[in-house]
Design a protein around this motif. Structure first.
Motif, PDB file in Angstrom:
ATOM      1  N   PHE A  41      50.617  55.268 -55.281  1.00 24.10           N
ATOM      2  CA  PHE A  41      50.472  55.144 -56.661  1.00 24.10           C
ATOM      3  C   PHE A  41      49.106  55.473 -57.232  1.00 24.10           C
ATOM      4  O   PHE A  41      49.098  55.512 -58.505  1.00 24.10           O
ATOM      5  N   GLU A  42      48.235  55.241 -56.332  1.00 26.33           N
ATOM      6  CA  GLU A  42      46.843  55.316 -56.959  1.00 26.33           C
ATOM      7  C   GLU A  42      46.034  56.027 -55.664  1.00 26.33           C
ATOM      8  O   GLU A  42      46.081  55.544 -54.688  1.00 26.33           O
ATOM      9  N   VAL A  43      45.004  56.725 -56.036  1.00 24.91           N
ATOM     10  CA  VAL A  43      43.974  57.268 -55.140  1.00 24.91           C
ATOM     11  C   VAL A  43      42.480  56.925 -55.624  1.00 24.91           C
ATOM     12  O   VAL A  43      42.335  57.360 -56.879  1.00 24.91           O
ATOM     13  N   MET A  44      41.686  56.391 -55.170  1.00 24.15           N
ATOM     14  CA  MET A  44      40.386  55.794 -55.652  1.00 24.15           C
ATOM     15  C   MET A  44      39.228  55.999 -54.843  1.00 24.15           C
ATOM     16  O   MET A  44      39.412  55.813 -53.483  1.00 24.15           O
ATOM     17  N   VAL A  45      38.226  56.619 -55.513  1.00 25.82           N
ATOM     18  CA  VAL A  45      36.649  56.799 -54.793  1.00 25.82           C
ATOM     19  C   VAL A  45      36.018  55.539 -55.435  1.00 25.82           C
ATOM     20  O   VAL A  45      35.533  55.818 -56.551  1.00 25.82           O
ATOM     21  N   PRO A  46      35.883  54.424 -54.600  1.00 25.63           N
ATOM     22  CA  PRO A  46      35.219  53.373 -55.103  1.00 25.63           C
ATOM     23  C   PRO A  46      33.452  53.749 -55.617  1.00 25.63           C
ATOM     24  O   PRO A  46      32.780  54.384 -54.811  1.00 25.63           O
ATOM     25  N   LEU A  47      33.264  53.376 -56.775  1.00 18.86           N
ATOM     26  CA  LEU A  47      32.074  53.873 -57.288  1.00 18.86           C
ATOM     27  C   LEU A  47      31.158  52.505 -57.697  1.00 18.86           C
ATOM     28  O   LEU A  47      31.539  51.323 -57.846  1.00 18.86           O
ATOM     29  N   GLN A  48      29.753  52.642 -57.865  1.00 18.18           N
ATOM     30  CA  GLN A  48      28.715  51.619 -58.502  1.00 18.18           C
ATOM     31  C   GLN A  48      27.882  52.313 -59.067  1.00 18.18           C
ATOM     32  O   GLN A  48      27.515  53.499 -58.904  1.00 18.18           O
ATOM     33  N   ASP A  49      27.312  51.419 -60.156  1.00 13.90           N
ATOM     34  CA  ASP A  49      26.360  52.013 -60.923  1.00 13.90           C
ATOM     35  C   ASP A  49      24.998  51.488 -60.470  1.00 13.90           C
ATOM     36  O   ASP A  49      24.709  50.543 -59.865  1.00 13.90           O
ATOM     37  N   VAL A  50      24.212  52.684 -60.410  1.00 17.00           N
ATOM     38  CA  VAL A  50      22.891  52.489 -59.634  1.00 17.00           C
ATOM     39  C   VAL A  50      21.778  52.904 -60.629  1.00 17.00           C
ATOM     40  O   VAL A  50      21.909  54.043 -61.282  1.00 17.00           O
ATOM     41  N   VAL A  51      20.641  52.253 -60.731  1.00 11.11           N
ATOM     42  CA  VAL A  51      19.586  52.471 -61.689  1.00 11.11           C
ATOM     43  C   VAL A  51      18.742  53.399 -61.087  1.00 11.11           C
ATOM     44  O   VAL A  51      18.324  52.978 -59.883  1.00 11.11           O
ATOM     45  N   GLU A  52      18.250  54.525 -61.701  1.00 16.36           N
ATOM     46  CA  GLU A  52      17.266  55.632 -60.847  1.00 16.36           C
ATOM     47  C   GLU A  52      16.376  55.710 -61.827  1.00 16.36           C
ATOM     48  O   GLU A  52      16.449  55.921 -63.088  1.00 16.36           O
ATOM     49  N   MET A  53      15.054  55.778 -61.309  1.00 15.18           N
ATOM     50  CA  MET A  53      13.904  56.318 -62.179  1.00 15.18           C
ATOM     51  C   MET A  53      13.591  57.677 -61.993  1.00 15.18           C
ATOM     52  O   MET A  53      13.087  58.187 -60.742  1.00 15.18           O
ATOM     53  N   LYS A  54      13.536  58.717 -62.792  1.00 13.24           N
ATOM     54  CA  LYS A  54      13.158  60.023 -62.860  1.00 13.24           C
ATOM     55  C   LYS A  54      12.274  60.319 -63.872  1.00 13.24           C
ATOM     56  O   LYS A  54      12.802  60.236 -65.034  1.00 13.24           O
TER      57      LYS A  54
END
Length: 217
Positions: free
Chosen positions: A83-96
Motif C-alpha cells: 500500500f505505501e513505501v516511505m522514507v522517513p524525513l525530518q526538518d533540520v535547520v542548517e546555517m550556510k
C-alpha cells in the motif's frame, strides 16, 4: 523496534545527504552492479492485515528502492497487498553562509518503511529489489512496527478509539512488552498511547504503549 533501528543507524556512518539529492551515493557492492540472482523465497507466516515493516538498504539507495518497489507494485498490480513505501524525513535547520535554512533530511539513512500484507509474494518483491539488504527482524522473519513506533517514525496512523480509562487493567498484545499486564496510569489521546508501570531490573518504570497494542482485561 524503533530503538533497535536507532542503534543500528548510530552504528553505521552518519549520513546527512538531502533527501532528494543523488550526490554522495555509496555504490552498492560489486555483486550489486550486475543483475543479482533472485533470492530464494522463504515460506513466510502470512499477515491477515497490512502492517508497517522496516527494510534495510545500501546507503544512498533509499529513494531508488522506494521508487523501484512502487514501480513493481504498479507493474504486478499488487495494490491490494502493498500500500505505501516511505522514507522517513525530518526538518533540520542548517546555517550556510550566515543564512538559516530548513531542509528535509532522512530520519534513518539506510532504511525504508513498507506498508504491506506480509506473505510469500510481498516478501519476495521487497527482498529482490535492487539495493535492499533485508528486513529488520530476526533471521528472515520481518517484525512489524508497533503503534507507538509508527508514531515515533512519523507514520500517520488512524485515530484509535478504545474503551479504556485511567485505572483500568490491561494486557499488552504486541511489541516489546507483549504479554505484560498493568494498570493504566495515564492516557494521551494525541499520541495514541497509554502509560503503565513495568518492572525493569526490579524497579517500577513508566512506559508508553500504543492504543492499538493493548487489550482491556
Amino acid at each position: 523496534m524503533a530503538d533497535i533501528l536507532e542503534n543500528e543507524v548510530k552504528a553505521e556512518s552518519a549520513e546527512t545527504e538531502d533527501a532528494t539529492s543523488t550526490e554522495n551515493v555509496t555504490p552498492a557492492p560489486a555483486e550489486e552492479t550486475a543483475v543479482r540472482p533472485p533470492i530464494k523465497s522463504v515460506k513466510q507466516k502470512a499477515d491477515t492485515e497490512p502492517k508497517w515493516y522496516v527494510v534495510h538498504t545500501y546507503s544512498g539507495y533509499e529513494n531508488k528502492v522506494k521508487a523501484d518497489i512502487e514501480k513493481t507494485i504498479e507493474n504486478r498490480k499488487l495494490q491490494d497487498m502493498m500500500f505505501e513505501v516511505m522514507v522517513p524525513l525530518q526538518d533540520v535547520v542548517e546555517m550556510k553562509n550566515g543564512v538559516r535554512k530548513v531542509v528535509s533530511k532522512k530520519m534513518f539513512p539506510g532504511y525504508v518503511l513498507v506498508h504491506m500484507i506480509k506473505n510469500d509474494v510481498t516478501w519476495y518483491v521487497v527482498r529482490n529489489t535492487r539495493g535492499v539488504t533485508g528486513f529488520v527482524g530476526p533471521g528472515s522473519e520481518p517484525v512489524p512496527l508497533t503503534q507507538t513506533e509508527m508514531v515515533k517514525l512519523g507514520v500517520k496512523v488512524d485515530n484509535i478509539q478504545i474503551d479504556v480509562e485511567v485505572g483500568d487493567y490491561i494486557r499488552v498484545i504486541a511489541g516489546a512488552w507483549e504479554g505484560t499486564e498493568g494498570t493504566i496510569k495515564g492516557i494521551n489521546p494525541a499520541k495514541q498511547v497509554v502509560t503503565i508501570d513495568v518492572d525493569i531490573f526490579g524497579r517500577s518504570t513508566s512506559v508508553e504503549i500504543g492504543l492499538g497494542d493493548i487489550q482491556k482485561m
